[in-house]
Motif scaffolding. Structure first.
Motif, mmCIF file in Angstrom:
data_model
loop_
_atom_site.group_PDB
_atom_site.id
_atom_site.type_symbol
_atom_site.label_atom_id
_atom_site.label_comp_id
_atom_site.label_asym_id
_atom_site.label_seq_id
_atom_site.Cartn_x
_atom_site.Cartn_y
_atom_site.Cartn_z
ATOM 1 N N ASP A 360 0.806 -3.054 5.866
ATOM 2 C CA ASP A 360 0.464 -3.238 7.272
ATOM 3 C C ASP A 360 -0.666 -2.289 7.668
ATOM 4 N N CYS A 361 -0.795 -2.029 8.961
ATOM 5 C CA CYS A 361 -1.872 -1.151 9.420
ATOM 6 C C CYS A 361 -1.700 0.288 8.934
ATOM 7 N N ASP A 362 -0.448 0.703 8.694
ATOM 8 C CA ASP A 362 -0.236 2.044 8.127
ATOM 9 C C ASP A 362 -0.807 2.113 6.717
ATOM 10 N N TRP A 363 -0.686 0.997 5.970
ATOM 11 C CA TRP A 363 -1.270 0.909 4.622
ATOM 12 C C TRP A 363 -2.791 0.962 4.714
ATOM 13 N N VAL A 364 -3.350 0.256 5.702
ATOM 14 C CA VAL A 364 -4.796 0.278 5.907
ATOM 15 C C VAL A 364 -5.275 1.702 6.188
ATOM 16 N N ALA A 365 -4.468 2.452 6.956
ATOM 17 C CA ALA A 365 -4.856 3.810 7.356
ATOM 18 C C ALA A 365 -4.969 4.772 6.181
ATOM 19 N N LYS A 366 -4.314 4.446 5.060
ATOM 20 C CA LYS A 366 -4.392 5.334 3.888
ATOM 21 C C LYS A 366 -5.796 5.355 3.299
ATOM 22 N N LYS A 367 -6.519 4.248 3.431
ATOM 23 C CA LYS A 367 -7.886 4.188 2.932
ATOM 24 C C LYS A 367 -8.660 3.148 3.745
ATOM 25 N N PRO A 368 -8.991 3.460 5.004
ATOM 26 C CA PRO A 368 -9.632 2.465 5.874
ATOM 27 C C PRO A 368 -10.969 1.958 5.351
ATOM 28 N N SER A 369 -11.739 2.825 4.674
ATOM 29 C CA SER A 369 -13.039 2.383 4.174
ATOM 30 C C SER A 369 -12.896 1.263 3.161
ATOM 31 N N LYS A 370 -11.754 1.214 2.516
ATOM 32 C CA LYS A 370 -11.494 0.201 1.488
ATOM 33 C C LYS A 370 -10.711 -0.980 2.034
ATOM 34 N N HIS A 371 -9.764 -0.724 2.948
ATOM 35 C CA HIS A 371 -8.814 -1.761 3.354
ATOM 36 C C HIS A 371 -9.151 -2.466 4.668
ATOM 37 N N CYS A 372 -10.071 -1.906 5.471
ATOM 38 C CA CYS A 372 -10.339 -2.529 6.771
ATOM 39 C C CYS A 372 -10.993 -3.900 6.650
ATOM 40 N N SER A 373 -11.576 -4.198 5.484
ATOM 41 C CA SER A 373 -12.203 -5.514 5.290
ATOM 42 C C SER A 373 -11.222 -6.554 4.774
ATOM 43 N N LYS A 374 -9.963 -6.171 4.533
ATOM 44 C CA LYS A 374 -8.971 -7.102 3.985
ATOM 45 C C LYS A 374 -8.447 -8.037 5.081
ATOM 46 N N ASP A 375 -7.943 -9.211 4.639
ATOM 47 C CA ASP A 375 -7.354 -10.130 5.611
ATOM 48 C C ASP A 375 -5.915 -10.448 5.224
ATOM 49 N N ASP A 376 -5.236 -11.153 6.111
ATOM 50 C CA ASP A 376 -3.823 -11.431 5.918
ATOM 51 C C ASP A 376 -3.567 -12.701 5.115
ATOM 52 N N GLY A 377 -4.623 -13.269 4.554
ATOM 53 C CA GLY A 377 -4.487 -14.520 3.833
ATOM 54 C C GLY A 377 -4.791 -15.719 4.701
ATOM 55 N N ASP A 378 -4.991 -15.465 6.009
ATOM 56 C CA ASP A 378 -5.300 -16.546 6.948
ATOM 57 C C ASP A 378 -6.511 -16.166 7.802
#
Length: 442
Positions: A360-378
């Motif tokens: 979730d967003c807590d996971w994104v917060a661990k590495k925002p530079s890498k994960h902020c471009s990810k999507d939920d599959g939709d």
């Protein structure tokens, strides 16, 4: 092709010129009365390593292929591949063709980039499904170089594996990487810097190891890999976000994320207290004190001139223009006063990478530079779902009328989104960069 082009000249002197405007182009090229023609793909592109082409005959067979600064002269199906110097037509026998049948390259390409036996034409045909007919295969029968080191200094005694990792564009994995962890806990991490990498991975004392290829690449669809055993057989392969556990040559492949364990005793939802007072009247108006950090002249009036690209700017007091200049950013209701303040910027509790609740967003917060471009599959990006984590509160891309690459119609922020790493430094016709005009995309 960013300035690159191709030119076809038939033997009657007729010339046809073209280029690639998007992902691909297809065009029919006919020879002259003598049955001949010359195709030249120039080297003028700003990014020649991104382009590729194939010339295919009426039977569907590729008779020539390449990238940039290549000339192919064709006469009745025979071709001579040279540099751009003028070609003299001949009636010589056709040169045998080595087709680009192996991950976008020919068997001779892989056969010459390494002296490892796994790159012989027979192995590539049997294990990788390549077509090597017409290839010279000059290194067939070669043995592994005795000076090639094994991973972590280990010696390959027949129990180790070889990881072949490729990138179809040849520009590396763009932030993606692989990790090998043996059963003694030793960890090796690597990536692909160009077209391909090759590395030996050895298990621990128990004969086991785990390979994980992550999803950190900006372009995961460009990457591929194979794990090959000492006999030359591929025992695992894939692209991104794949884990392969290997024990004595036996592989199980799963996605990397662990299964979420449900809470047997969930906490009940809090009960909202009854309000004890009337809501405070909030007046929606621009601040007279807000200005862009370090630029006192760039106040809310400046924001109003181009809100699409300026409302995401940070002020000298650390607040965004959306907070300091809500009216300039079009956030105020028609009635200048309201009894409820604007909805605060918060991260979503519903979003999960590829639908996974534990990412979730807590996971994104661990590495925002890498994960902020990810999507939920939709197609719901973390940039939108986790605005606090990704720093995108009040951030939005410009409309097509506001920002266009070099002022060209149709090349708006959607165009930039096809390859942000390439286009976010580009400017529109008034000098505004895509990073400013398309902040969500970039």
């Amino acid at each position: 092709w960013d300035g690159g082009s191709w030119t076809w000249t038939d033997d009657d002197g007729a010339v046809t010129v073209g280029t690639v405007a998007g992902y691909s182009e297809e065009v029919t090229l006919c020879p002259g009365s003598g049955g001949c023609g010359v195709l030249y793909v120039d080297g003028e592109s700003s990014f020649p390593n991104e382009q590729s082409w194939a010339l295919v005959d009426a039977a569907g067979s590729a008779i020539a292929s390449g990238s940039a600064d290549i000339e192919a002269a064709v006469c009745d199906g025979a071709y001579i591949e040279t540099t751009a110097s003028p070609t003299i037509y001949t009636t010589q026998a056709p040169t045998p063709l080595c087709p680009p049948s192996c991950f976008g390259f020919s068997c001779d390409y892989w056969n010459t980039v390494s002296t490892w036996a796994e790159y012989t034409c027979s192995t590539m045909e049997e294990s990788w499904g390549c077509g090597c007919t017409g290839c010279s295969c000059v290194n067939d029968g070669a043995t592994p170089s005795p000076t090639t080191p094994a991973t972590d200094g280990a010696t390959d005694d027949g129990t180790c594996y070889t990881l072949y990792a490729q990138d179809s564009w040849g520009d590396g994995w763009d932030g993606g990487s692989w990790t090998w962890t043996d059963d003694d806990g030793a960890v090796t991490v690597g990536t692909v810097a160009g077209y391909s990498e090759e590395v030996t991975l050895c298990p621990g004392s128990g004969g086991c190891g785990v390979l994980y290829v992550d999803d950190g690449s900006l372009y995961p669809d460009e990457q591929s890999w194979q794990l090959v055993d000492a006999a030359g057989s591929a025992i695992a392969s894939g692209s991104a976000d794949i884990e392969s556990a290997v024990c004595d040559g036996v592989v199980s492949i799963d996605t990397f994320a662990p299964t979420s364990v449900p809470n047997p005793d969930p906490t009940s939802a809090p009960t909202s207290p009854n309000p004890t007072s009337e809501p405070t009247v909030w007046v929606c108006e621009d601040s007279a004190d807000w200005y862009k950090a370090g630029k006192p002249s760039k106040d809310c009036d400046w924001v109003m001139d181009n809100p699409d690209s300026r409302c995401s700017k940070e002020g000298d007091d650390g607040t965004l223009a959306t907070e300091g200049c809500p009216d300039a950013c079009g956030l105020c209701p028609e009635d200048e006063t309201a009894t409820i303040a604007p909805t605060p910027c918060t991260d979503s509790t519903e979003w999960g990478y590829k639908g996974k609740s534990n990412k979730d967003c807590d996971w994104v917060a661990k590495k925002p530079s890498k994960h902020c471009s990810k999507d939920d599959g939709d197609d719901w990006l973390a940039l939108s779902a986790c605005p606090v984590t990704c720093g995108t509160c009040g951030c939005s891309d410009s409309t097509e009328e506001t920002w266009l690459y070099k002022g060209k119609s149709g090349k708006s922020c959607d165009f930039v989104a096809k390859k942000p790493s390439k286009y976010c430094d580009s400017e529109d016709d008034d000098g505004t960069t895509a990073a400013e005009g398309c902040p969500m995309t970039c």
